[in-house]
Scaffold this motif. Structure first.
Motif, PDB file in Angstrom:
ATOM      1  N   GLN A  53     -11.014  16.472 -14.599  1.00 46.64           N
ATOM      2  CA  GLN A  53     -12.142  17.349 -14.293  1.00 46.64           C
ATOM      3  C   GLN A  53     -11.676  18.771 -14.011  1.00 46.64           C
ATOM      4  O   GLN A  53     -12.291  19.734 -14.428  1.00 46.64           O
ATOM      5  N   ALA A  54     -10.553  18.900 -13.306  1.00 49.26           N
ATOM      6  CA  ALA A  54     -10.107  20.234 -12.893  1.00 49.26           C
ATOM      7  C   ALA A  54      -9.344  20.946 -14.006  1.00 49.26           C
ATOM      8  O   ALA A  54      -9.350  22.164 -14.083  1.00 49.26           O
ATOM      9  N   VAL A  55      -8.657  20.188 -14.871  1.00 51.52           N
ATOM     10  CA  VAL A  55      -7.778  20.832 -15.846  1.00 51.52           C
ATOM     11  C   VAL A  55      -8.358  20.821 -17.258  1.00 51.52           C
ATOM     12  O   VAL A  55      -8.288  21.805 -17.973  1.00 51.52           O
TER      13      VAL A  55
ATOM     14  N   VAL B 188      -4.430   4.696  -7.534  1.00 56.17           N
ATOM     15  CA  VAL B 188      -4.199   6.110  -7.198  1.00 56.17           C
ATOM     16  C   VAL B 188      -3.973   6.929  -8.469  1.00 56.17           C
ATOM     17  O   VAL B 188      -4.483   8.049  -8.589  1.00 56.17           O
TER      18      VAL B 188
ATOM     19  N   PHE C 121      -9.665  13.079 -11.313  1.00 59.14           N
ATOM     20  CA  PHE C 121      -9.817  14.380 -10.652  1.00 59.14           C
ATOM     21  C   PHE C 121      -9.100  15.475 -11.444  1.00 59.14           C
ATOM     22  O   PHE C 121      -9.626  16.572 -11.620  1.00 59.14           O
ATOM     23  N   LEU C 122      -7.886  15.179 -11.939  1.00 60.50           N
ATOM     24  CA  LEU C 122      -7.139  16.174 -12.712  1.00 60.50           C
ATOM     25  C   LEU C 122      -7.853  16.498 -14.015  1.00 60.50           C
ATOM     26  O   LEU C 122      -7.925  17.657 -14.420  1.00 60.50           O
TER      27      LEU C 122
ATOM     28  N   VAL D 147       1.443   3.928  -3.188  1.00 63.53           N
ATOM     29  CA  VAL D 147       1.117   5.353  -3.175  1.00 63.53           C
ATOM     30  C   VAL D 147       2.347   6.178  -3.558  1.00 63.53           C
ATOM     31  O   VAL D 147       2.250   7.149  -4.312  1.00 63.53           O
TER      32      VAL D 147
ATOM     33  N   ILE E 279     -11.619  19.021 -18.662  1.00 63.85           N
ATOM     34  CA  ILE E 279     -13.023  18.939 -19.077  1.00 63.85           C
ATOM     35  C   ILE E 279     -13.756  20.237 -18.767  1.00 63.85           C
ATOM     36  O   ILE E 279     -13.682  20.769 -17.660  1.00 63.85           O
TER      37      ILE E 279
ATOM     38  N   PHE F 138       0.829  -1.204   0.000  1.00 62.26           N
ATOM     39  CA  PHE F 138       0.000   0.000   0.000  1.00 62.26           C
ATOM     40  C   PHE F 138       0.865   1.255   0.000  1.00 62.26           C
ATOM     41  O   PHE F 138       0.738   2.112  -0.874  1.00 62.26           O
TER      42      PHE F 138
ATOM     43  N   LEU G 156      -7.356   7.391 -10.049  1.00 61.23           N
ATOM     44  CA  LEU G 156      -8.134   8.308  -9.210  1.00 61.23           C
ATOM     45  C   LEU G 156      -7.715   9.748  -9.484  1.00 61.23           C
ATOM     46  O   LEU G 156      -8.547  10.622  -9.768  1.00 61.23           O
ATOM     47  N   LEU G 157      -6.401  10.009  -9.424  1.00 59.58           N
ATOM     48  CA  LEU G 157      -5.910  11.368  -9.645  1.00 59.58           C
ATOM     49  C   LEU G 157      -6.139  11.804 -11.084  1.00 59.58           C
ATOM     50  O   LEU G 157      -6.418  12.971 -11.345  1.00 59.58           O
TER      51      LEU G 157
END
Lengths: 89, 252
Positions: free
Chosen positions: B235-237, B225, B232-233, B139, B239, B135, B228-229
């Motif tokens: 969506q933020a950068v 991970v 999120f990235l 990460v 789309i 784990f 996942l990132l």
């Protein structure tokens, strides 16, 4: 008592950072405080001789979770801003 | 119910929990004492199975089923995130324009990248010997790849990160854990029981199935991970909601 001093300081830092995270209402500041809380918790785990847990806490608690909060905030704010502008037009 | 009555009910409940909590705390063994019945047994079992790191022995051998549950939770949350954050109708993908990176940032991030990657792989491989494991190492590996985003730009990160491949590898890591567990059934042992030779104590090949399960978790967590990132990235950068976003915003 003197042996426990670093641990007590660490626990106080955890309590302060945790309380501050709850009291601060701005999500961006919250994510920074969350990162500080993760760092404090990792220190406490290290002092309690649990380096495995400290490593996970450092990676997930003080890097990954705040980053995901920040990215979500950025997305939500952009959306809110563009919707507000549309209403003005 | 009036506010006052509600507060009374809350106070009674809180008081009850407080009393039970204090009573339970008085029954706990003293903090940091010399008497560790559970710890002694766990260390004994770990040494009997030639696993130098007792935590790894507990996680991947003595209580491997618990770790299977934890791994599945992570896998399910990654699948949930991928489903929720996918590109939907009325959302456009705008490639972000690169921004100049300060030379010191670029230099140190590029130096740190291979070092971090190596540390992550080391932590996964030495899970049965030293603190860490699949784990934590996973990460660290996932984090190291994202240093490329800091050092160069988002497009460089995307080039080394075909999300589809990582999604497949994520599922393969999850499956590998189950397959190692099921392989024990073939030898007549119980599901997830340690069936391989234990090897020489304190070497890379010690611990039987522990290094294999560690590797499976490492692959699953690292890829999970990254995926996942990535979502999120994205969506933020990248789309954008259909032509609404500010041009200046789109460039950052």
């Amino acid at each position: 008592m003197a042996d426990d001093l670093p641990l007590i300081l660490g626990l106080v830092l955890v309590a302060v950072a945790g309380t501050a995270t709850v009291l601060v209402r701005d999500p961006v500041r919250q994510s920074f405080l969350l990162s500080l809380l993760g760092l404090a918790l990792a220190t406490v785990f290290l002092l309690l001789q649990a380096p495995d847990v400290a490593l996970s806490q450092l990676a997930v608690g003080s890097a990954l979770t705040p980053l995901m909060v920040l990215l979500s905030v950025r997305k939500v704010r952009r959306k809110a801003r563009s919707e507000r502008r549309e209403e003005h037009e | 119910m009036s506010m006052r009555l509600r507060l009374c009910v809350l106070a009674v409940g809180g008081l009850g929990v407080a009393v039970l909590f204090v009573m339970a705390c008085f029954d706990l063994p003293a903090f940091g004492g010399l008497w560790h019945p559970y710890g002694d047994r766990a260390v004994h079992a770990a040494l009997a199975r030639h696993t130098a790191n007792t935590v790894s022995s507990v996680n991947f051998d003595q209580r491997a089923f618990d770790t299977l549950g934890e791994e599945s939770i992570l896998f399910a949350s990654v699948v949930g995130t991928v489903t929720l954050l996918r590109q939907t109708h009325g959302e456009d993908r705008l490639p972000p324009e690169p921004v100049r990176v300060a030379p010191p940032v670029r230099r140190y991030a590029l130096i740190a990248l291979p070092v971090t990657l190596l540390i992550g792989l080391y932590v996964i491989a030495h899970g049965q010997l030293s603190p860490g494991g699949g784990f934590q190492g996973g990460v660290v590996v996932a984090t190291s790849l994202h240093l490329l985003y800091i050092a160069v730009d988002y497009r460089a990160l995307e080039r080394i990160r075909p999300v589809g491949m990582y999604e497949v590898a994520d599922a393969a890591g999850e499956a590998a854990y189950l397959l190692v567990g099921a392989a024990a059934l073939l030898t007549g042992a119980a599901f997830l029981a340690n069936f391989l030779p234990y090897g020489t104590f304190n070497t890379l090949s010690s611990g039987g199935t522990v290094p294999l399960l560690n590797a499976a978790i490492g692959v699953e967590v690292a890829c999970g991970v990254v995926v996942l990132l990535a979502r999120f990235l994205d969506q933020a950068v990248e789309i954008e909601s259909e032509g609404r976003d500010d041009e200046a915003e789109a460039r950052t």
